[in-house]
Design a protein around this motif. Structure first.
Motif, short mmCIF file in Angstrom:
data_model
loop_
_atom_site.label_atom_id
_atom_site.label_comp_id
_atom_site.label_asym_id
_atom_site.label_seq_id
_atom_site.Cartn_x
_atom_site.Cartn_y
_atom_site.Cartn_z
N LEU A 202 -7.47 -11.36 5.16
CA LEU A 202 -7.19 -9.97 4.81
C LEU A 202 -8.18 -9.04 5.51
CD1 LEU A 202 -6.63 -10.56 1.00
CD2 LEU A 202 -4.88 -9.98 2.68
N LYS A 203 -7.73 -7.82 5.74
CA LYS A 203 -8.57 -6.84 6.43
C LYS A 203 -9.81 -6.56 5.61
CE LYS A 203 -6.94 -2.69 7.02
NZ LYS A 203 -6.01 -1.65 7.50
N SER A 204 -10.97 -6.63 6.25
CA SER A 204 -12.24 -6.50 5.54
C SER A 204 -13.26 -5.82 6.44
CB SER A 204 -12.75 -7.89 5.12
OG SER A 204 -13.86 -7.80 4.26
N PHE A 205 -14.15 -5.05 5.82
CA PHE A 205 -15.13 -4.31 6.60
C PHE A 205 -16.38 -4.06 5.75
CE2 PHE A 205 -17.00 -0.40 8.38
CZ PHE A 205 -16.98 -0.67 9.75
N MET A 206 -17.56 -4.14 6.38
CA MET A 206 -18.82 -3.84 5.71
C MET A 206 -19.68 -2.99 6.64
SD MET A 206 -21.81 -6.41 4.31
CE MET A 206 -20.80 -7.09 3.01
N VAL A 277 -22.03 -0.98 2.03
CA VAL A 277 -20.74 -0.78 1.38
C VAL A 277 -19.73 -1.73 2.01
CG1 VAL A 277 -18.89 0.84 0.85
CG2 VAL A 277 -21.26 1.64 0.90
N ARG A 278 -18.98 -2.41 1.17
CA ARG A 278 -18.01 -3.37 1.68
C ARG A 278 -16.63 -3.11 1.08
NH1 ARG A 278 -19.10 -8.96 1.24
NH2 ARG A 278 -16.89 -9.16 1.62
N TRP A 279 -15.62 -3.50 1.83
CA TRP A 279 -14.24 -3.38 1.37
C TRP A 279 -13.42 -4.53 1.92
CZ3 TRP A 279 -10.08 -2.10 4.89
CH2 TRP A 279 -8.83 -2.04 4.26
N THR A 280 -12.60 -5.11 1.05
CA THR A 280 -11.62 -6.10 1.45
C THR A 280 -10.29 -5.72 0.84
OG1 THR A 280 -13.25 -7.88 1.62
CG2 THR A 280 -10.95 -8.54 1.40
N GLY A 281 -9.29 -5.52 1.66
CA GLY A 281 -7.98 -5.13 1.16
C GLY A 281 -7.25 -6.30 0.52
N ASN A 282 -6.23 -6.00 -0.28
CA ASN A 282 -5.38 -7.06 -0.81
C ASN A 282 -4.14 -7.18 0.08
OD1 ASN A 282 -3.44 -5.07 -1.68
ND2 ASN A 282 -4.70 -4.73 -3.52
N ARG A 283 -3.30 -8.15 -0.21
CA ARG A 283 -2.17 -8.42 0.68
C ARG A 283 -1.18 -7.25 0.74
NH1 ARG A 283 -1.85 -11.17 5.03
NH2 ARG A 283 -2.88 -12.93 4.00
N THR A 284 -0.93 -6.61 -0.40
CA THR A 284 0.00 -5.48 -0.36
C THR A 284 -0.59 -4.34 0.45
OG1 THR A 284 1.02 -6.08 -2.47
CG2 THR A 284 1.23 -3.79 -1.78
N GLY A 681 11.33 6.54 2.06
CA GLY A 681 10.25 6.06 2.91
C GLY A 681 9.39 5.00 2.26
N GLN A 682 9.81 4.48 1.10
CA GLN A 682 9.05 3.43 0.44
C GLN A 682 9.24 2.11 1.19
OE1 GLN A 682 6.95 3.72 -2.18
NE2 GLN A 682 7.32 5.93 -2.23
N LEU A 683 8.15 1.33 1.28
CA LEU A 683 8.22 0.03 1.93
C LEU A 683 8.86 -0.98 0.98
CD1 LEU A 683 7.58 -1.80 4.33
CD2 LEU A 683 5.29 -2.13 3.39
N LEU A 684 9.97 -1.55 1.38
CA LEU A 684 10.73 -2.45 0.52
C LEU A 684 10.31 -3.91 0.69
CD1 LEU A 684 14.31 -0.93 0.99
CD2 LEU A 684 12.58 -0.39 -0.75
N THR A 685 9.46 -4.18 1.69
CA THR A 685 9.07 -5.57 1.99
C THR A 685 7.54 -5.66 1.98
OG1 THR A 685 9.27 -5.01 4.33
CG2 THR A 685 11.13 -6.15 3.30
N ALA A 686 6.94 -5.36 0.84
CA ALA A 686 5.49 -5.25 0.78
C ALA A 686 4.82 -6.46 0.14
CB ALA A 686 5.08 -3.99 0.02
N THR A 687 5.59 -7.52 -0.11
CA THR A 687 5.03 -8.75 -0.66
C THR A 687 5.74 -9.93 -0.02
OG1 THR A 687 6.58 -9.10 -2.49
CG2 THR A 687 4.77 -7.54 -2.88
#
Length: 769
Positions: A202-206, A277-284, A681-687
């Protein structure tokens, strides 16, 4: 197996990675670190009326809340597109400003609006729920063709009708003349649908900021050089004061190459708080906010003589850029389709237009192949359609128009192909795939009520190259080991094994004594060059290391002459040993190194460089599929590829790249598709419940065969191989699917070939008979 290859003994990085000992961004912890969570837009297009963060600021554990006002005040402006080509009439690409956090309006679902920095992820997530954003809804547009229509909703006031750029290539007048003389014209429109890269990591940044030195240390997955410079531009900071630390990377595929807005917001927070400061996104979040791939619609026509000779090609490419530019999105949708617009064929004239549009969707970036699969998909689907229209055999029409093996280097209307052997690859592909025996297999499938198809894809792609020199460095350590420095960034390609092996072969020493430091902050010199993009590592970094190694050997000649008390003209180098010709006097390279330690390192230390040049790998792939018309399910029966990756250094490692690329290409053909609701404009395939992903069991084990035509553009004779599997898979598999579906009366069909869509097309054809 090609000559001069090593017997595969595994990759030195494998044990670390497959036993869970890899070190990824999310594994990094720093003392005093804080955690970030982003509030993302739940509207596809809306004006921001207000953002109330008061309650969030008072929440337990919260240290800071940033909004678009902070991004505006700090002037956190995303770097613009890297496209420098002029458009029609000398026009330039339109590049509206994008801030790290939304300021006046949001333009796609998932756009970052605010970020909370707190003691824990849970505390930050709880505080996010307390932020109140008031929106004023605006009209939504998610289709690029509709976005260009007069009266369509406008994303930016300074981008009229959402038209970002129009680029033309080839010669319109001579192409018109060719079509005027044509006996037959075949037309086709196909779409390379929008897909998600979905790396396992997953996308992550520190980010860490040192107020005393004004230096940022940033930690994130990348493809090598580029992220530190990109983030420096994003936040308006000196590039030498942004230090990028890169560990292992769990998948990149093009989308990890450039800076993201979230990263700039994290850096601003780290500077304001003087805390990591750190961040890791979730799959959605990754589905919503990661750059997507493809999103290209290709229409065109092929002019032919009565005998089936190709006379000219017209092409219209419509590219969906999403709501904002990614650094590479515009470039890959203009340059790569232009360079190989005529495929592997002798098409004397071409004229093409690329139109780039903004829509209320996530931005598009490079994704494995980066424009190459799209143009090859179009050309090979068009050639198959031409064979149908002309009532010609698919192999005959290809063989008639392929570039002859003795014609290289071959000048097309838009590029010069360095080397190739397409006729020879075609012959071998027909042989290994059992093409001549297919009709018997088709009849057997018919006895079981199934439709069987066979398809071919002949493809070529631009690889490597670059505007700037590629530097590498070789250093001899005091403990007898050797360290090599490059700007390559590995995301699974095996750099830690193959690059030291190259240097070991050139220097005649044990490869286990050589260690790679890629994109290292500890490099003695700040290297110039590029990262691992565009299948360029071996032709650029590998070739540069080879040149550097040869310079080491050259330096050693004088040192060996002195050590052996002989004339330099009498010194010979052979497998790591310097010898005096005609005598038994010798000294090893490593012994010389121990005698020549200096205050600055070692007399053998070498900084070398090359000017990278483009090369054109390619191949001929054949796939066989079977379709159950009662369910629409497509089963891939066989896949065979004959490939030209230039000189092959290790077939097993190359084949591993081909397997991975094939899986991603097959995933797009058979199911992957990012879908936005046209109204909201909602994403229908987000999982993963909604988005198809290829599995290990959905294809048979492919077979790949080397047919190298060494490239004259680099000292190793290599060509790119990391994207060939994807580039070949799209046309090959879809041509096979179409061959099967034509047996059921289907005349037109496009990706993705999901069971439901295939069943629908077959039923429609049946009902129309």
């Amino acid at each position: 197996m090609a000559n001069d290859q090593h017997v595969f003994a595994g990759r030195r990085e494998d044990i670390r990675l497959v036993t869970g000992q890899g070190s990824y961004t999310a594994d990094k912890t720093l003392e005093g670190q804080l955690h970030a969570v982003f509030l993302r837009a739940d509207q596809a297009h809306a004006r921001i009326v207000s953002v109330d963060i008061d309650a969030a600021l008072e929440a337990r554990g919260v240290h800071l809340v940033l909004t678009g006002e902070d991004a505006l005040e700090a002037n956190l402006v995303a770097p613009g597109p890297i496209l420098a080509l002029p458009g029609i009439g000398g026009s330039k690409v339109k590049a509206p400003i994008r801030y790290a956090l939304s300021t006046d309006r949001v333009r796609f679902v998932g756009e970052p609006v605010a970020v909370v920095i707190a003691d824990s992820v849970d505390a930050a997530a709880d505080a996010i729920e307390l932020i109140v954003v008031e929106y004023e809804d605006l009209p939504v547009i998610v289709d690029p063709a509709e976005a260009l229509e007069h009266g369509a909703p406008q994303l930016f006031d300074d981008v009229p009708e959402n038209l970002v750029f129009v680029h033309g290539f080839g010669d319109e007048a001579t192409t018109d003349e060719a079509f005027a003389k044509a006996a037959r014209v075949t037309t086709l429109t196909v779409e390379s649908q929008r897909v998600a890269a979905n790396p396992m990591e997953l996308k992550s940044f520190m980010a860490v900021y040192d107020a005393g030195t004004d230096v940022f240390d940033i930690y994130s997955a990348s493809q090598g050089v580029g992220l530190s410079d990109g983030m420096a531009r994003f936040i308006g900071h000196p590039s030498e004061k942004v230090k990028h630390h890169m560990g292992d990377v769990g998948g990149s595929f093009g989308i990890r190459g450039g800076p993201y807005p979230e990263y700039a917001a994290i850096m601003l927070a780290a500077k304001k708080l003087c805390r990591p400061v750190r961040w890791t996104g979730n799959r959605t979040e990754n589905f919503l906010g990661d750059y997507h791939g493809r999103g290209v619609r290709l229409s065109g026509e092929l002019a032919m003589s009565e005998e089936g000779d190709f006379l000219g090609l017209r092409l219209d490419v419509l590219c969906d850029l999403g709501a904002y530019h990614s650094p590479a999105g515009a470039l890959i949708n203009v340059l790569n389709p232009m360079l190989t617009a005529t495929g592997c064929y002798r098409i004397p004239v071409v004229f093409g237009l690329n139109r780039l549009a903004f829509t209320n969707t996530a931005p598009i970036a490079a994704y494995r192949g980066a424009g190459r699969p799209d143009i090859n998909y179009f050309v090979e689907r068009l050639v198959d359609q031409a064979a149908v229209d002309m009532d010609m055999d698919r192999i005959e029409i290809r063989r008639r128009n392929l570039i002859p093996d003795d014609a290289f280097p071959y000048k097309t209307p838009t590029a010069v192909y360095d080397s190739g052997s397409y006729v020879a690859m075609l012959d071998e592909a027909l042989d290994v795939s059992g093409w001549k025996g297919f009709e018997a297999r088709r009849r057997e499938s018919e006895t079981r009520g199934c439709l069987r198809g066979i398809g071919m894809g002949i493809f070529i792609e631009p690889s490597g190259g670059g505007q700037f020199p590629e530097e590498t460095e070789i250093r001899f350590e005091t403990d007898g080991t050797v360290t090599i420095y490059t700007l390559s960034g590995s995301s699974g390609q095996g750099h830690e094994t193959i690059l030291p092996r190259l240097v070991a072969d050139a220097l005649g020493i044990d490869e286990n004594l050589i260690n790679l430091r890629a994109n290292s902050l500890m490099a003695p010199h700040k290297l110039k060059g590029g990262g691992s993009v565009g299948s360029r590592t071996m032709a650029s970094h590998g070739a540069s290391l080879t040149v550097s190694s040869r310079e080491v050997v050259k330096k050693g000649m004088a040192l060996a002459a002195e050590a052996l008390e002989a004339s330099e003209s009498d010194i010979e180098f052979d497998h790591g040993h310097y010898k005096v010709a005609g005598t038994n006097l010798s000294i090893t390279l490593l012994e010389l190194a121990t005698r020549n330690i200096t205050a600055d390192g070692n007399a053998l230390d070498t900084l070398g460089s090359i000017q990278p040049e483009r090369n054109f790998p390619g191949g001929v792939h054949v796939a066989e599929v079977e379709i159950d018309p009662t369910t629409g399910e497509v089963c891939v029966i066989a896949y065979n590829g004959v490939d030209d990756a230039g000189r092959v250094l290790d077939h097993t490692m190359l084949e591993g790249q081909m397997h991975g690329g094939l899986a991603q290409g097959a995933g797009q053909v058979l199911g992957e598709h990012i879908i936005y609701d046209r109204e909201s404009g909602q994403l229908l395939t987000a999982t993963f419940m909604d988005y198809f992903m290829p599995r290990a069991d959905f294809m048979p084990t492919p077979r790949f065969f080397d047919k190298p035509a060494p490239s004259p553009t680099n000292v190793l004779g290599v060509k790119g191989g990391g994207e060939a599997g994807t580039t070949g898979a799209l046309p090959t598999l879809m041509n096979a699917v179409m061959d099967a579906m034509r047996q059921g009366g289907v005349k037109q069909f496009d990706m993705p070939a999901t069971p439901h869509r295939v069943w629908q097309a077959l039923q429609a054809a049946k009902n129309s008979q």
